[in-house]
Write a protein that holds these residues in place. Structure first.
Motif, PDB file in Angstrom:
ATOM      1  N   THR A  40     -19.918  14.312   7.991  1.00 30.03           N
ATOM      2  CA  THR A  40     -19.510  15.650   8.412  1.00 30.03           C
ATOM      3  C   THR A  40     -20.481  16.719   7.947  1.00 30.03           C
ATOM      4  O   THR A  40     -20.439  17.843   8.423  1.00 30.03           O
ATOM      5  CB  THR A  40     -18.114  15.959   7.848  1.00 30.03           C
ATOM      6  N   VAL A 339     -13.265  20.657   7.481  1.00 31.48           N
ATOM      7  CA  VAL A 339     -14.204  20.691   8.607  1.00 31.48           C
ATOM      8  C   VAL A 339     -13.722  21.636   9.711  1.00 31.48           C
ATOM      9  O   VAL A 339     -14.339  21.722  10.772  1.00 31.48           O
ATOM     10  CB  VAL A 339     -14.453  19.278   9.183  1.00 31.48           C
ATOM     11  N   SER A 398     -13.540  14.533  14.390  1.00 29.83           N
ATOM     12  CA  SER A 398     -13.712  15.642  13.447  1.00 29.83           C
ATOM     13  C   SER A 398     -14.283  15.181  12.113  1.00 29.83           C
ATOM     14  O   SER A 398     -15.056  15.904  11.476  1.00 29.83           O
ATOM     15  CB  SER A 398     -12.374  16.350  13.221  1.00 29.83           C
TER      16      SER A 398
END
Length: 412
Positions: A40, A339, A398
């Motif tokens: 991420t 995130v 995600s």
């Protein structure tokens, strides 16, 4: 060769394969929208997430299961002693009723702990194609006829001229599934076809049959406890899987990065998709083919003798929720918030809570509901599907995670 009566055997083999595959040690790339950087790239403390889930969710789940398994061994022994006292004419039937009730309650407690641990199939539970997991609980492969045979094998102390050793017996003959049959089935007839009847069973008196079954139940319970001890030891050892996860990214560790370890833990969540949604709900509902064809089929439910099926599903969801939210510590929902995907974090957590509440409102067994109120079970299936659909899309996208190999491209 022992005849296998259970018509679900072929389907069970398929589900067991899916269970193993969906929680296997490797992952494949996700579908559209997958982040090729495989991380991420935020400041989120992934090691803190790993540590909390390992120390405060997974380890306690395994240790709770061991504690319950130890208690189960003792109460099954107590029950069996009560049956032996009846055989010896030194006991009373009320003592048997009290003891069997206590053993049954404890089996449910042990199964509840295990069903939560089922959402945490990692490390030692996946080694050797899931052998340790299957020795504890072999569902969906269950074979009551094989259990009937082993009751007599254990009584004589040998199998095909060799000393009986439960550790060498196939998983479908033992474990929590066998105890479901041995403790809750009141029919003293064997469950095999007449042409494959266990030799000598019909010659036993009813009380001798009860004692033979409870003696074997004691052996099965002890074997479950031994396997639970093995699980905890392998998990918590200095070189055990828990420390491998928490040392991710260090030299020589099998996890090259912390994100790889996060991905491995996330793989466990997909049990809810392949096993809970598909095996425990869609198959009995007839959404997937079952022994009744493509209609609701009460005899295909999990834990059918104890009618514990809905409790099993409930505890799967509780285990899922603990992994998802961190059970009071850092969880995947915190990572999603970090995130910027607040909606997925909130929706998944709410969907899990709502599904748990829906199951708690059912006041009958899954088998009865399939007959009398299948719409309610269909709704629960849909609720679980809402969770797993989001798990396979927004969640993994995600968090830049990879789907387990068999889930890639699976949008059912």
């Amino acid at each position: 060769m022992l005849y296998i009566k259970n018509k679900l055997f072929v389907f069970a083999l398929l589900f067991l394969f899916l269970l193993s595959a969906c929680n296997q040690e490797t992952s494949s790339s996700a579908g559209e929208g997958y982040n090729p950087d495989k991380d991420t790239n935020t400041q989120f403390n992934q090691l803190a997430l790993i540590t909390n889930l390992t120390d405060n969710v997974i380890s306690p789940a395994y240790q709770t299961f061991l504690t319950q398994a130890e208690r189960q061994t003792q109460l099954v022994q107590d029950y069996c002693q009560a049956e032996k006292n009846i055989l010896d004419q030194t006991g009373e039937q009320q003592a048997v009723l009290t003891a069997i009730d206590a053993a049954q309650v404890q089996w449910r407690n042990t199964m509840a702990a295990w069903q939560q641990a089922e959402l945490m199939l990692l490390g030692p539970l996946l080694e050797q194609d899931g052998l340790l997991r299957n020795n504890i609980y072999s569902w969906p492969i269950q074979n009551s006829c094989a259990v009937d045979y082993d009751v007599l094998y254990f009584q004589t102390g040998e199998v095909n001229g060799k000393p009986y050793d439960i550790t060498q017996r196939t998983p479908s003959r033992k474990g929590l599934g066998a105890l479901d049959y041995l403790l809750f089935n009141q029919d003293l007839n064997h469950s095999c076809d007449a042409s494959f009847a266990p030799t000598g069973w019909s010659n036993l008196t009813d009380q001798n049959k009860r004692v033979a079954r409870c003696n074997f139940a004691t052996e099965v319970a002890s074997d479950i406890q031994n396997n639970a001890e093995m699980l905890v030891q392998k998990w918590l050892a200095l070189d055990g899987y828990a420390n491998k996860l928490k040392q991710a990214g260090t030299t020589g560790n099998e996890f090259n990065t912390e994100h790889d370890a996060v991905n491995r833990i996330s793989d466990a969540l997909f049990y809810l998709d392949s096993s809970t949604k598909d095996g425990k709900l869609a198959t009995p509902l007839g959404i997937f083919a079952n022994e009744c064809g493509s209609t609701a089929c009460p005899q295909t439910v999990e834990s059918k003798y104890s009618q514990n099926s809905l409790a099993n599903i409930l505890n799967n969801l509780i285990g899922f929720e603990k992994l998802l939210t961190g059970n009071g510590g850092l969880g995947f929902t915190d990572y999603l918030l970090d995130v910027g995907d607040d909606s997925t974090a909130t929706e998944m957590a709410n969907n899990v809570t709502n599904t748990i509440n829906a199951i708690n409102q059912v006041d009958s067994s899954l088998a009865n509901e399939l007959t009398n109120n299948p719409e309610q079970i269909e709704q629960i299936h849909n609720n679980v599907k809402n969770i797993t659909d989001q798990l396979k899309t927004d969640f993994i996208t995600s968090l830049a995670l990879e789907l387990p190999a068999t889930s890639a491209g699976d949008n059912d």
